[in-house]
Structure formats: C-alpha cells, structure tokens
Design a protein around this motif. Sequence first.
Motif, PDB file in Angstrom:
ATOM      1  N   PHE A 114       0.856  -1.175   0.000  1.00  0.00           N
ATOM      2  CA  PHE A 114       0.000   0.000   0.000  1.00  0.00           C
ATOM      3  C   PHE A 114       0.900   1.235   0.000  1.00  0.00           C
ATOM      4  O   PHE A 114       1.973   1.231   0.606  1.00  0.00           O
ATOM      5  CB  PHE A 114      -0.907   0.030   1.231  1.00  0.00           C
ATOM      6  CG  PHE A 114      -1.830  -1.150   1.344  1.00  0.00           C
ATOM      7  CD1 PHE A 114      -2.890  -1.302   0.463  1.00  0.00           C
ATOM      8  CD2 PHE A 114      -1.646  -2.110   2.333  1.00  0.00           C
ATOM      9  CE1 PHE A 114      -3.746  -2.387   0.567  1.00  0.00           C
ATOM     10  CE2 PHE A 114      -2.490  -3.193   2.452  1.00  0.00           C
ATOM     11  CZ  PHE A 114      -3.542  -3.338   1.561  1.00  0.00           C
ATOM     12  N   ALA A 115       0.456   2.292  -0.669  1.00  0.00           N
ATOM     13  CA  ALA A 115       1.216   3.542  -0.707  1.00  0.00           C
ATOM     14  C   ALA A 115       0.685   4.487   0.366  1.00  0.00           C
ATOM     15  O   ALA A 115      -0.537   4.684   0.484  1.00  0.00           O
ATOM     16  CB  ALA A 115       1.117   4.195  -2.086  1.00  0.00           C
ATOM     17  N   ILE A 116       1.607   5.064   1.136  1.00  0.00           N
ATOM     18  CA  ILE A 116       1.262   5.931   2.257  1.00  0.00           C
ATOM     19  C   ILE A 116       1.944   7.285   2.073  1.00  0.00           C
ATOM     20  O   ILE A 116       3.125   7.350   1.710  1.00  0.00           O
ATOM     21  CB  ILE A 116       1.693   5.311   3.598  1.00  0.00           C
ATOM     22  CG1 ILE A 116       1.181   3.873   3.727  1.00  0.00           C
ATOM     23  CG2 ILE A 116       1.218   6.157   4.762  1.00  0.00           C
ATOM     24  CD1 ILE A 116      -0.319   3.742   3.748  1.00  0.00           C
ATOM     25  N   GLN A 117       1.212   8.360   2.338  1.00  0.00           N
ATOM     26  CA  GLN A 117       1.801   9.695   2.285  1.00  0.00           C
ATOM     27  C   GLN A 117       2.343  10.055   3.658  1.00  0.00           C
ATOM     28  O   GLN A 117       1.615  10.078   4.651  1.00  0.00           O
ATOM     29  CB  GLN A 117       0.760  10.726   1.850  1.00  0.00           C
ATOM     30  CG  GLN A 117       1.312  12.134   1.693  1.00  0.00           C
ATOM     31  CD  GLN A 117       2.350  12.210   0.581  1.00  0.00           C
ATOM     32  OE1 GLN A 117       2.084  11.803  -0.544  1.00  0.00           O
ATOM     33  NE2 GLN A 117       3.527  12.737   0.911  1.00  0.00           N
ATOM     34  N   THR A 118       3.652  10.329   3.736  1.00  0.00           N
ATOM     35  CA  THR A 118       4.284  10.703   5.001  1.00  0.00           C
ATOM     36  C   THR A 118       4.956  12.066   4.852  1.00  0.00           C
ATOM     37  O   THR A 118       4.990  12.651   3.770  1.00  0.00           O
ATOM     38  CB  THR A 118       5.337   9.660   5.423  1.00  0.00           C
ATOM     39  OG1 THR A 118       6.469   9.737   4.543  1.00  0.00           O
ATOM     40  CG2 THR A 118       4.762   8.250   5.369  1.00  0.00           C
ATOM     41  N   GLU A 119       5.515  12.550   5.957  1.00  0.00           N
ATOM     42  CA  GLU A 119       6.221  13.824   5.925  1.00  0.00           C
ATOM     43  C   GLU A 119       7.459  13.764   5.042  1.00  0.00           C
ATOM     44  O   GLU A 119       7.911  14.785   4.521  1.00  0.00           O
ATOM     45  CB  GLU A 119       6.616  14.237   7.351  1.00  0.00           C
ATOM     46  CG  GLU A 119       5.432  14.509   8.263  1.00  0.00           C
ATOM     47  CD  GLU A 119       5.874  14.866   9.662  1.00  0.00           C
ATOM     48  OE1 GLU A 119       7.106  14.786   9.930  1.00  0.00           O
ATOM     49  OE2 GLU A 119       5.020  15.244  10.484  1.00  0.00           O
ATOM     50  N   ASN A 120       8.014  12.559   4.873  1.00  0.00           N
ATOM     51  CA  ASN A 120       9.223  12.378   4.074  1.00  0.00           C
ATOM     52  C   ASN A 120       8.934  11.934   2.646  1.00  0.00           C
ATOM     53  O   ASN A 120       9.856  11.550   1.921  1.00  0.00           O
ATOM     54  CB  ASN A 120      10.145  11.355   4.753  1.00  0.00           C
ATOM     55  CG  ASN A 120      10.578  11.785   6.135  1.00  0.00           C
ATOM     56  OD1 ASN A 120      10.890  12.954   6.347  1.00  0.00           O
ATOM     57  ND2 ASN A 120      10.584  10.869   7.075  1.00  0.00           N
ATOM     58  N   ARG A 123       5.717   6.491   1.067  1.00  0.00           N
ATOM     59  CA  ARG A 123       6.320   5.284   1.612  1.00  0.00           C
ATOM     60  C   ARG A 123       5.359   4.117   1.378  1.00  0.00           C
ATOM     61  O   ARG A 123       4.192   4.325   1.027  1.00  0.00           O
ATOM     62  CB  ARG A 123       6.634   5.448   3.100  1.00  0.00           C
ATOM     63  CG  ARG A 123       7.666   6.531   3.389  1.00  0.00           C
ATOM     64  CD  ARG A 123       9.014   6.152   2.830  1.00  0.00           C
ATOM     65  NE  ARG A 123      10.052   7.113   3.165  1.00  0.00           N
ATOM     66  CZ  ARG A 123      10.458   8.078   2.366  1.00  0.00           C
ATOM     67  NH1 ARG A 123       9.885   8.256   1.173  1.00  0.00           N
ATOM     68  NH2 ARG A 123      11.430   8.892   2.732  1.00  0.00           N
ATOM     69  N   TYR A 124       5.864   2.910   1.599  1.00  0.00           N
ATOM     70  CA  TYR A 124       5.080   1.719   1.281  1.00  0.00           C
ATOM     71  C   TYR A 124       5.003   0.801   2.501  1.00  0.00           C
ATOM     72  O   TYR A 124       5.914   0.762   3.329  1.00  0.00           O
ATOM     73  CB  TYR A 124       5.696   0.987   0.087  1.00  0.00           C
ATOM     74  CG  TYR A 124       5.775   1.848  -1.148  1.00  0.00           C
ATOM     75  CD1 TYR A 124       4.691   1.959  -2.009  1.00  0.00           C
ATOM     76  CD2 TYR A 124       6.919   2.594  -1.430  1.00  0.00           C
ATOM     77  CE1 TYR A 124       4.743   2.777  -3.127  1.00  0.00           C
ATOM     78  CE2 TYR A 124       6.981   3.414  -2.545  1.00  0.00           C
ATOM     79  CZ  TYR A 124       5.894   3.501  -3.386  1.00  0.00           C
ATOM     80  OH  TYR A 124       5.945   4.323  -4.490  1.00  0.00           O
ATOM     81  N   THR A 125       3.901   0.069   2.605  1.00  0.00           N
ATOM     82  CA  THR A 125       3.700  -0.811   3.750  1.00  0.00           C
ATOM     83  C   THR A 125       2.794  -1.975   3.364  1.00  0.00           C
ATOM     84  O   THR A 125       2.036  -1.891   2.394  1.00  0.00           O
ATOM     85  CB  THR A 125       3.068  -0.042   4.925  1.00  0.00           C
ATOM     86  OG1 THR A 125       2.983  -0.904   6.068  1.00  0.00           O
ATOM     87  CG2 THR A 125       1.664   0.436   4.571  1.00  0.00           C
ATOM     88  N   PHE A 183      -2.017   0.253  -5.236  1.00  0.00           N
ATOM     89  CA  PHE A 183      -1.566  -1.086  -4.852  1.00  0.00           C
ATOM     90  C   PHE A 183      -0.456  -1.487  -5.819  1.00  0.00           C
ATOM     91  O   PHE A 183      -0.724  -1.794  -6.978  1.00  0.00           O
ATOM     92  CB  PHE A 183      -2.755  -2.047  -4.917  1.00  0.00           C
ATOM     93  CG  PHE A 183      -2.448  -3.453  -4.486  1.00  0.00           C
ATOM     94  CD1 PHE A 183      -1.646  -3.716  -3.391  1.00  0.00           C
ATOM     95  CD2 PHE A 183      -2.990  -4.525  -5.185  1.00  0.00           C
ATOM     96  CE1 PHE A 183      -1.379  -5.011  -3.004  1.00  0.00           C
ATOM     97  CE2 PHE A 183      -2.735  -5.820  -4.803  1.00  0.00           C
ATOM     98  CZ  PHE A 183      -1.928  -6.067  -3.704  1.00  0.00           C
ATOM     99  N   VAL A 184       0.798  -1.464  -5.333  1.00  0.00           N
ATOM    100  CA  VAL A 184       1.946  -1.602  -6.230  1.00  0.00           C
ATOM    101  C   VAL A 184       2.910  -2.660  -5.721  1.00  0.00           C
ATOM    102  O   VAL A 184       2.818  -3.154  -4.586  1.00  0.00           O
ATOM    103  CB  VAL A 184       2.686  -0.260  -6.380  1.00  0.00           C
ATOM    104  CG1 VAL A 184       1.764   0.808  -6.948  1.00  0.00           C
ATOM    105  CG2 VAL A 184       3.264   0.185  -5.038  1.00  0.00           C
ATOM    106  N   GLN A 185       3.880  -2.981  -6.565  1.00  0.00           N
ATOM    107  CA  GLN A 185       4.977  -3.860  -6.198  1.00  0.00           C
ATOM    108  C   GLN A 185       6.230  -3.411  -6.937  1.00  0.00           C
ATOM    109  O   GLN A 185       6.180  -2.546  -7.802  1.00  0.00           O
ATOM    110  CB  GLN A 185       4.670  -5.322  -6.551  1.00  0.00           C
ATOM    111  CG  GLN A 185       4.700  -5.631  -8.045  1.00  0.00           C
ATOM    112  CD  GLN A 185       4.480  -7.109  -8.320  1.00  0.00           C
ATOM    113  OE1 GLN A 185       3.650  -7.749  -7.686  1.00  0.00           O
ATOM    114  NE2 GLN A 185       5.216  -7.645  -9.274  1.00  0.00           N
ATOM    115  N   PHE A 186       7.357  -4.004  -6.575  1.00  0.00           N
ATOM    116  CA  PHE A 186       8.633  -3.713  -7.222  1.00  0.00           C
ATOM    117  C   PHE A 186       9.212  -5.020  -7.742  1.00  0.00           C
ATOM    118  O   PHE A 186       9.142  -6.052  -7.069  1.00  0.00           O
ATOM    119  CB  PHE A 186       9.595  -3.041  -6.243  1.00  0.00           C
ATOM    120  CG  PHE A 186       9.135  -1.692  -5.768  1.00  0.00           C
ATOM    121  CD1 PHE A 186       9.566  -0.536  -6.387  1.00  0.00           C
ATOM    122  CD2 PHE A 186       8.247  -1.578  -4.703  1.00  0.00           C
ATOM    123  CE1 PHE A 186       9.144   0.704  -5.959  1.00  0.00           C
ATOM    124  CE2 PHE A 186       7.809  -0.340  -4.262  1.00  0.00           C
ATOM    125  CZ  PHE A 186       8.257   0.804  -4.904  1.00  0.00           C
TER     126      PHE A 186
END
Length: 266
Positions: A114-120, A123-125, A183-186
């Motif tokens: 899952f993609a998350i918006q953070t201060e940096n 990010r992904y989790t 919803f992603v992957q690498f």
Amino acid sequence: MWRGLYTAGTGMITESKRTDTLANNLANANTTGFKRDEAISREFHPMLIKRINDGINHNDVTSFKQFHVGEQYPVVGTLGLGSYIDEIATEHSQGAFETTGNPLDLAISGNGYFAIQTENGVRYTRDGNFYKSARGEIQTVNGQTVLGRNGRGITIPQDTVSIMVGSKGEVYADNVQIGQLQFVQFDNRRAVLKQGNNLYYPQEGARPAPATGEIQQGMLERSNTNVVSEMVELINNYRMYEAGSKAVTTQDAMLDKSVNDVGRLT
C-alpha cells in the motif's frame, strides 16, 4: 596475540549486532505485516601462513647473500581474521492471515504494498490496519493518508453504510466506486528498504508497478516471525558471543603472562 584479540572482538561485535536483529524480530512478532530480518555475516579475507627459514638449503649453489632461487616455504594453512555483518536482509515470506471482520482491515496475499503519504514523501507498507478519519479519509493508525491511484487520499462519504474493497484495491461505498487504492509492487524486492514504523522507502531509481497480489478485505496479515525459532537462534547467538568472550579472556591472560613473566629481566 594482538591479532587473536581483534579476531575474537570482531566475532563478538558480529554476534551483538545479530542479537539486536533477533530482538527486533521478537519485539515485532505481533506487528501487522512485519517482515523479519536476517543478519548475514561474512568472514574477513583469511591470511595464508607459511613457515620461514624452514626447508631451505642455504648451502645450495643457487643461494647467494641470503637470496635463494625458487624458494617455496612450507604452507601452514590459513588464519581467520574474524567476521562482520555484511547485510541485514529482509525475509518477505507470506505471513498468516487473521480474520477481523473490519471492512477497513486489508491483508495482501502475494506481492504488493500500500502507498502511504508521510512527511518524508511516499512510503510503502503491508500493514493494512486502516481507519476512517473524522473527515472520512482512509488513514493508517499513525494518521498518515492512504493514497489512491491518483496520488491523493480516498474520502468515504459520511452517510456510507457499507464499504467494499476489491482484490486490486477498488473502494466501493454503498456499491458505488469512489476510488482505488494505490496497490503496487517492485520487480526487485531489494528496491525497497525498511525505514521504521513498518514503512519501506524506495531506493533511487526504483519504479513501482501494478501489484500481482490480491487484497483480502476483513483480514490482517500477521508478522512472519516465528517466536520459537527466534528464541532458539537467540540462545545459540548468546553461546557464540560467550565463546568469543572466553577467547578474549584467554588471549588477555596469555599477553599478561608474556609481558610480566616471560619478558621479565632477571
């Protein structure tokens, strides 16, 4: 003797770092979506040891002023110079699923983040323990926005009765699609590294692609840490550290004897 101290010391440092890794795995045994780490150690390049002034015929006709043609000193063997932690590798094996019945609890089966918006930045989790904020936005337990495919958050209408999430992240409110989760992957799992707080950050040049895994609604993925295995490894690690400690004590005693007894002038 000094080399023996350094060799034993590097082994103790290695096992100390391995203990930290095992302790972190155990501390996160109940953390949703956590992936255990493995401390990979590597040996320093060993040194080849040969005997000197042994097996050489100094009266040979090829000998001249301490120079010998075709010298081949007898090989004793190799001397280990200790070890070090080469890498902290993450094991990405699938964790067990736990049914919660909460429509905003999402587990990933297979590859995906899952993609998350953070201060940096983004990010992904794999931690799908999400909540609806007072404004109706889907967020993490830390109040971070869960991103949709458009790069923005997904807001659930206040009067929504039922929430459905599809296998690829489609979000429905009362059977009407209101967005889709990013919803992603690498392609390379080493493309993302742990940041902390169950988040991963992409390495430079890493590009996300659509995930091949599936999202399971009403479930959470548990940590893939096996507590029993980690405890057994922790005990073994303690014994390795203790062996290194005894080696340091032995080397110290030998140095003490050589300096204070053998080297004493009479």
